[in-house]
Design an enzyme around this catalytic site. Structure first.
Site, PDB file in Angstrom:
ATOM      1  N   GLU A  43      -6.467   5.981  -5.658  1.00  0.00           N
ATOM      2  CA  GLU A  43      -5.775   5.311  -6.433  1.00  0.00           C
ATOM      3  C   GLU A  43      -6.561   5.083  -7.760  1.00  0.00           C
ATOM      4  OE1 GLU A  43      -4.804   1.451  -5.007  1.00  0.00           O
ATOM      5  OE2 GLU A  43      -4.837   0.183  -6.830  1.00  0.00           O
ATOM      6  N   ARG A  47      -6.900   0.251 -15.506  1.00  0.00           N
ATOM      7  CA  ARG A  47      -7.627  -0.878 -16.094  1.00  0.00           C
ATOM      8  C   ARG A  47      -8.438  -0.243 -17.277  1.00  0.00           C
ATOM      9  NH1 ARG A  47      -9.922  -3.912 -10.673  1.00  0.00           N
ATOM     10  NH2 ARG A  47      -8.025  -3.854  -9.786  1.00  0.00           N
ATOM     11  N   LYS A 131       1.393  -4.027  -0.236  1.00  0.00           N
ATOM     12  CA  LYS A 131       0.036  -4.083  -0.348  1.00  0.00           C
ATOM     13  C   LYS A 131      -0.313  -5.795  -0.235  1.00  0.00           C
ATOM     14  CE  LYS A 131      -3.240  -4.535  -4.351  1.00  0.00           C
ATOM     15  NZ  LYS A 131      -3.856  -3.546  -5.213  1.00  0.00           N
TER      16      LYS A 131
END
Ligand code: 3PG
Length: 215
Positions: A43, A47, A131
């Protein structure tokens, strides 16, 4: 309705390294060490400015890698991630708009949940795995055990505060097929190009996972 089983079938490995990458030239050596260690699902969090480029580079260089975008919070990011070669998208939260965007982009989507109401929203939208974020801050294993009693049909990918110390207790839960976290390849180790330590952490994570029968 979204068929989120596509996310579950994608998850070849029970541990997803969460990556914050600020130097795009480190994408390939990092992916190489993770893949060689047996962590095939990666993943890349959105950001940093280079995140989309890193997803493209890794997906093109390593066709067997399952690389996705994390920290996805808008419709446009889902479309961009798909166009950059992402195989899945992960969000810290859930909204109707995000579910619709993932659905129309045909990308496997892992929505983030923190409460029973959000689990209901996810289930009503067709998801069977979410999640759980930020896991440790929300009660971790104990909270997941409670969720399992209320939602026995739901599975979770706990994220947030997972480490070698608590990995086994999470993966021992029947409702947890996979966890995600940054402890395997934290930004400082990536910037230091400490591939040896990252490889050692990846291998230890898989050893722990194998004790639970999930690797
Ligand atoms: C994420 O983006 O999924 C989390 O920041 C990962 O949490 P961690 O850094 O505590 O593993």
């Amino acid at each position: 309705m979204v068929d989120s089983s596509s996310f579950e079938t994608l998850i070849e490995s029970p541990v997803i390294p969460v990556i914050v990458l600020s130097e795009v030239q480190l994408a390939i050596p990092l992916a190489e060490v993770l893949l060689d260690s047996g962590l095939t699902v990666i993943e890349i969090t959105l950001r940093t400015e280079v995140a989309m480029s890193a997803i493209r580079l890794i997906s093109e260089a390593f066709p067997k890698a399952i690389v996705g975008a994390g920290t996805v919070t808008t419709h446009d990011q889902i479309v961009l991630a798909r166009d950059s070669g992402a195989s899945f998208v992960i969000s810290p939260g859930i909204s109707k708009k995000m579910c619709q965007a993932a659905n129309s982009s045909y990308l496997p989507f892992l929505p983030g949940i923190a409460t029973p109401s959000e689990i209901l929203m996810a289930r009503e939208a067709g998801f069977s795995i979410c999640k759980f974020f930020p896991s440790e801050g929300l009660g971790g294993v104990e909270r997941l055990e409670m969720f399992a009693q209320i939602f026995p049909d739901m599975k979770f990918c706990p994220t947030g505060g997972i480490s070698e110390a608590n990995l086994e207790s999470y993966l021992s839960l029947a409702s947890v097929p996979v966890v995600a976290g940054s402890w395997i390849a934290p930004e400082a180790l990536i910037l230091a190009k400490d591939w040896v330590e990252i490889e050692a952490r990846a291998q230890r994570a898989l050893e722990i996972a194998s004790r639970t029968g999930k690797a």
